[in-house]
Motif scaffolding. Structure first.
Motif, mmCIF file in Angstrom:
data_model
loop_
_atom_site.group_PDB
_atom_site.id
_atom_site.type_symbol
_atom_site.label_atom_id
_atom_site.label_comp_id
_atom_site.label_asym_id
_atom_site.label_seq_id
_atom_site.Cartn_x
_atom_site.Cartn_y
_atom_site.Cartn_z
ATOM 1 N N MET A 22 54.533 36.328 35.254
ATOM 2 C CA MET A 22 53.229 36.927 35.018
ATOM 3 C C MET A 22 53.205 37.529 33.618
ATOM 4 S SD MET A 22 50.986 39.564 37.316
ATOM 5 C CE MET A 22 50.596 38.251 38.439
ATOM 6 N N GLN A 23 52.154 37.207 32.880
ATOM 7 C CA GLN A 23 51.965 37.744 31.527
ATOM 8 C C GLN A 23 51.174 39.047 31.629
ATOM 9 O OE1 GLN A 23 53.001 36.063 28.736
ATOM 10 N NE2 GLN A 23 52.836 33.890 29.125
ATOM 11 N N VAL A 24 51.552 40.048 30.850
ATOM 12 C CA VAL A 24 50.814 41.307 30.791
ATOM 13 C C VAL A 24 50.254 41.448 29.382
ATOM 14 C CG1 VAL A 24 50.906 43.802 31.073
ATOM 15 C CG2 VAL A 24 52.341 42.336 32.515
ATOM 16 N N LEU A 25 48.940 41.635 29.313
ATOM 17 C CA LEU A 25 48.255 41.732 28.028
ATOM 18 C C LEU A 25 47.551 43.069 27.902
ATOM 19 C CD1 LEU A 25 46.514 38.247 28.237
ATOM 20 C CD2 LEU A 25 48.731 38.756 27.231
ATOM 21 N N LYS A 26 47.537 43.624 26.704
ATOM 22 C CA LYS A 26 46.743 44.808 26.404
ATOM 23 C C LYS A 26 45.412 44.292 25.867
ATOM 24 C CE LYS A 26 48.300 48.895 26.565
ATOM 25 N NZ LYS A 26 47.874 49.769 27.676
ATOM 26 N N VAL A 27 44.323 44.700 26.513
ATOM 27 C CA VAL A 27 43.003 44.237 26.114
ATOM 28 C C VAL A 27 42.107 45.450 25.902
ATOM 29 C CG1 VAL A 27 41.025 42.814 26.746
ATOM 30 C CG2 VAL A 27 43.328 42.107 27.436
ATOM 31 N N SER A 28 41.511 45.554 24.726
ATOM 32 C CA SER A 28 40.614 46.676 24.453
ATOM 33 C C SER A 28 39.166 46.196 24.469
ATOM 34 C CB SER A 28 40.953 47.334 23.120
ATOM 35 O OG SER A 28 40.874 46.406 22.073
ATOM 36 N N GLY A 29 38.283 47.121 24.802
ATOM 37 C CA GLY A 29 36.863 46.802 24.840
ATOM 38 C C GLY A 29 36.334 46.535 26.243
ATOM 39 N N MET A 30 37.208 46.589 27.258
ATOM 40 C CA MET A 30 36.767 46.361 28.641
ATOM 41 C C MET A 30 36.260 47.681 29.215
ATOM 42 S SD MET A 30 39.887 44.100 30.235
ATOM 43 C CE MET A 30 41.015 45.495 30.243
ATOM 44 N N SER A 31 35.111 47.629 29.907
ATOM 45 C CA SER A 31 34.577 48.880 30.449
ATOM 46 C C SER A 31 33.900 48.748 31.808
ATOM 47 C CB SER A 31 33.583 49.484 29.449
ATOM 48 O OG SER A 31 32.507 48.580 29.250
ATOM 49 N N CYS A 32 33.678 47.515 32.292
ATOM 50 C CA CYS A 32 32.881 47.381 33.509
ATOM 51 C C CYS A 32 33.197 46.084 34.247
ATOM 52 C CB CYS A 32 31.397 47.414 33.159
ATOM 53 S SG CYS A 32 30.880 46.020 32.120
ATOM 54 N N GLY A 33 32.514 45.885 35.348
ATOM 55 C CA GLY A 33 32.693 44.688 36.149
ATOM 56 C C GLY A 33 32.351 43.416 35.396
ATOM 57 N N HIS A 34 31.373 43.490 34.504
ATOM 58 C CA HIS A 34 31.027 42.312 33.703
ATOM 59 C C HIS A 34 32.216 41.893 32.850
ATOM 60 C CE1 HIS A 34 29.680 40.331 29.978
ATOM 61 N NE2 HIS A 34 28.952 39.627 30.816
ATOM 62 N N CYS A 35 32.916 42.861 32.286
ATOM 63 C CA CYS A 35 34.097 42.568 31.465
ATOM 64 C C CYS A 35 35.166 41.876 32.312
ATOM 65 C CB CYS A 35 34.667 43.858 30.881
ATOM 66 S SG CYS A 35 33.544 44.768 29.807
ATOM 67 N N VAL A 36 35.372 42.376 33.516
ATOM 68 C CA VAL A 36 36.361 41.786 34.419
ATOM 69 C C VAL A 36 35.999 40.335 34.708
ATOM 70 C CG1 VAL A 36 37.358 41.888 36.739
ATOM 71 C CG2 VAL A 36 36.945 44.007 35.458
ATOM 72 N N ARG A 37 34.728 40.086 35.030
ATOM 73 C CA ARG A 37 34.283 38.717 35.333
ATOM 74 C C ARG A 37 34.424 37.804 34.115
ATOM 75 N NH1 ARG A 37 30.539 41.670 37.990
ATOM 76 N NH2 ARG A 37 28.958 41.412 36.392
ATOM 77 N N ALA A 38 34.033 38.305 32.940
ATOM 78 C CA ALA A 38 34.089 37.485 31.726
ATOM 79 C C ALA A 38 35.527 37.071 31.418
ATOM 80 C CB ALA A 38 33.488 38.253 30.545
ATOM 81 N N ILE A 39 36.456 37.999 31.530
ATOM 82 C CA ILE A 39 37.857 37.693 31.237
ATOM 83 C C ILE A 39 38.429 36.765 32.292
ATOM 84 C CG2 ILE A 39 40.164 38.720 31.178
ATOM 85 C CD1 ILE A 39 38.814 41.070 29.630
ATOM 86 N N THR A 40 38.131 37.033 33.549
ATOM 87 C CA THR A 40 38.627 36.180 34.637
ATOM 88 C C THR A 40 38.114 34.755 34.472
ATOM 89 O OG1 THR A 40 38.755 38.065 36.147
ATOM 90 C CG2 THR A 40 38.700 35.881 37.146
ATOM 91 N N GLN A 41 36.829 34.608 34.199
ATOM 92 C CA GLN A 41 36.244 33.280 34.043
ATOM 93 C C GLN A 41 36.788 32.566 32.811
ATOM 94 O OE1 GLN A 41 32.041 34.082 34.210
ATOM 95 N NE2 GLN A 41 32.025 34.206 36.446
ATOM 96 N N ALA A 42 37.041 33.307 31.737
ATOM 97 C CA ALA A 42 37.572 32.694 30.521
ATOM 98 C C ALA A 42 38.963 32.119 30.774
ATOM 99 C CB ALA A 42 37.621 33.722 29.387
ATOM 100 N N VAL A 43 39.798 32.870 31.480
ATOM 101 C CA VAL A 43 41.147 32.388 31.787
ATOM 102 C C VAL A 43 41.085 31.217 32.759
ATOM 103 C CG1 VAL A 43 43.340 32.993 32.871
ATOM 104 C CG2 VAL A 43 42.257 34.604 31.289
#
Length: 65
Positions: free
Chosen positions: A1-22
């Motif tokens: 499992m890769q662990v990444l530091k990601v800045s700029g995330m603040s809400c459920g939309h951010c979670v969905r956007a990152i999940t969908q991108a991956v």
């Protein structure tokens, strides 16, 4: 499992956007987002550079943790 530091995330939309991108690159990827810690954990066939590129394309700053 890769662990990444990601800045700029603040809400459920951010979670969905990152999940969908991956998952666009690896539909079977498991993505866990911790908004408070600013961390994204990914179990995927994608390599680190591919994961970072996918998240950065969504407009978030990402680096290995």
């Amino acid at each position: 499992m890769q662990v990444l530091k990601v800045s700029g995330m603040s809400c459920g939309h951010c979670v969905r956007a990152i999940t969908q991108a991956v998952q666009a690159g690896d539909p079977a990827a498991e993505v866990q987002v911790d908004l408070g810690a600013g961390e994204v954990r990914v179990a995927s066939l994608l390599d680190l550079d591919q994961l970072l590129a996918a998240i950065r394309e969504e407009g978030y700053a990402a680096e290995p943790a």
